[in-house]
Design an enzyme around this catalytic site. Structure first.
Site, PDB file in Angstrom:
ATOM      1  N   ARG A  57       0.831  -1.216   0.000  1.00 34.95           N
ATOM      2  CA  ARG A  57       0.000   0.000   0.000  1.00 34.95           C
ATOM      3  C   ARG A  57       0.856   1.253   0.000  1.00 34.95           C
ATOM      4  O   ARG A  57       0.410   2.312  -0.424  1.00 34.95           O
ATOM      5  CB  ARG A  57      -0.998  -0.043   1.157  1.00 34.95           C
ATOM      6  N   GLU A  94       5.185 -10.290  15.183  1.00 29.90           N
ATOM      7  CA  GLU A  94       4.600 -10.935  16.366  1.00 29.90           C
ATOM      8  C   GLU A  94       5.031 -12.404  16.447  1.00 29.90           C
ATOM      9  O   GLU A  94       5.361 -12.910  17.495  1.00 29.90           O
ATOM     10  CB  GLU A  94       3.077 -10.858  16.296  1.00 29.90           C
TER      11      GLU A  94
HETATM   12  P1  AMP Z   1       4.304  -2.549  11.827  1.00 23.47           P
HETATM   13  O1  AMP Z   1       5.594  -3.074  11.293  1.00 23.47           O
HETATM   14  O2  AMP Z   1       3.809  -3.300  13.021  1.00 23.47           O
HETATM   15  O3  AMP Z   1       4.370  -1.050  12.090  1.00 23.47           O
HETATM   16  O4  AMP Z   1       3.198  -2.801  10.721  1.00 23.47           O
HETATM   17  C1  AMP Z   1       3.132  -1.977   9.611  1.00 23.47           C
HETATM   18  C2  AMP Z   1       2.730  -2.719   8.365  1.00 23.47           C
HETATM   19  O5  AMP Z   1       1.724  -3.687   8.587  1.00 23.47           O
HETATM   20  C3  AMP Z   1       2.197  -1.726   7.377  1.00 23.47           C
HETATM   21  O6  AMP Z   1       2.812  -1.997   6.120  1.00 23.47           O
HETATM   22  C4  AMP Z   1       0.710  -1.951   7.345  1.00 23.47           C
HETATM   23  O7  AMP Z   1       0.264  -2.020   6.025  1.00 23.47           O
HETATM   24  C5  AMP Z   1       0.465  -3.261   8.063  1.00 23.47           C
HETATM   25  N1  AMP Z   1      -0.456  -3.155   9.207  1.00 23.47           N
HETATM   26  C6  AMP Z   1      -0.155  -3.352  10.502  1.00 23.47           C
HETATM   27  N2  AMP Z   1      -1.213  -3.239  11.308  1.00 23.47           N
HETATM   28  C7  AMP Z   1      -2.253  -2.914  10.502  1.00 23.47           C
HETATM   29  C8  AMP Z   1      -3.668  -2.645  10.714  1.00 23.47           C
HETATM   30  N3  AMP Z   1      -4.212  -2.673  11.937  1.00 23.47           N
HETATM   31  N4  AMP Z   1      -4.418  -2.347   9.647  1.00 23.47           N
HETATM   32  C9  AMP Z   1      -3.883  -2.311   8.409  1.00 23.47           C
HETATM   33  N5  AMP Z   1      -2.588  -2.572   8.138  1.00 23.47           N
HETATM   34  C10 AMP Z   1      -1.779  -2.868   9.163  1.00 23.47           C
END
Ligand code: AMP
Length: 166
Positions: A57, A94
């Site tokens: 995205r 996770e």
């Molecule tokens: P993080 O590495 O945990 O910050 O996760 C970020 C990535 O995971 C991004 O590329 C988002 O597209 C996706 N992502 C994580 N959590 C969500 C959520 N609740 N809704 C949509 N996309 C998410």
């Protein structure tokens, strides 16, 4: 101001139990140009050479911002998609680990990183590491949504800009 929030769909337990997924597809369908202008408005473009978009995205948002501002676009992709020579960075999820990749850079430059959602910050941190190893100076981070309750993403000298905060 703007009612972007009403176009975001909250999907419980996707892609796995316990995650409240922020589906931005209705927002992109109805308000794409305003979303891109809003994200772009917070960046100091005279100090940016390229937009780095994070699969998938981040490609949609980052490529549109780059076009709007007349900048080049650099993709960061999931493991195995880009041809060599590449630079890779693994990071913790996770459960287990994931790897992001970027083509080895020959032209140094100043970049803004673009993605849709900042959750724990693992993805963004990995991309910052990739950029720093690859002759790109990270000037700013631009997200459509910051899930601030999941992160305290503060990196000195790298301001985080987000349109919607939860
Ligand atoms: P993080 O590495 O945990 O910050 O996760 C970020 C990535 O995971 C991004 O590329 C988002 O597209 C996706 N992502 C994580 N959590 C969500 C959520 N609740 N809704 C949509 N996309 C998410």
């Amino acid at each position: 101001m703007h009612s972007f929030e009403s176009h975001i769909r909250n999907v419980p337990d996707f892609p796995k139990p316990g995650i409240l997924f922020k589906d931005i597809t209705p927002l992109l369908q109805e308000r794409f140009h305003e979303v891109i202008e809003s994200m772009a408005s917070t960046i100091k473009w005279d100090e940016i050479d390229y937009v780095v978009g994070i699969e998938s995205r981040g490609f949609i948002l980052g490529a549109a911002m780059a076009t709007l501002k007349g900048k080049g676009f650099i993709p960061v992709r999931k493991k195995g998609k880009l041809p060599p020579p590449i630079i890779a960075e693994s990071y913790t999820l996770e459960y287990g680990t994931d790897t992001l990749e970027m083509i080895v850079n020959q032209i140094p430059g100043r970049v803004v990183l673009v993605d849709d959602v900042l959750a724990t910050g693992g993805t963004l941190k990995a991309v910052m590491n990739l950029c720093q190893k690859n002759q790109f100076e990270v000037k700013a981070l631009s997200l459509l949504i910051n899930l601030t309750f999941l992160n305290k993403f503060i990196e000195e000298g790298h301001p985080v800009h987000s349109v919607l905060n939860y």
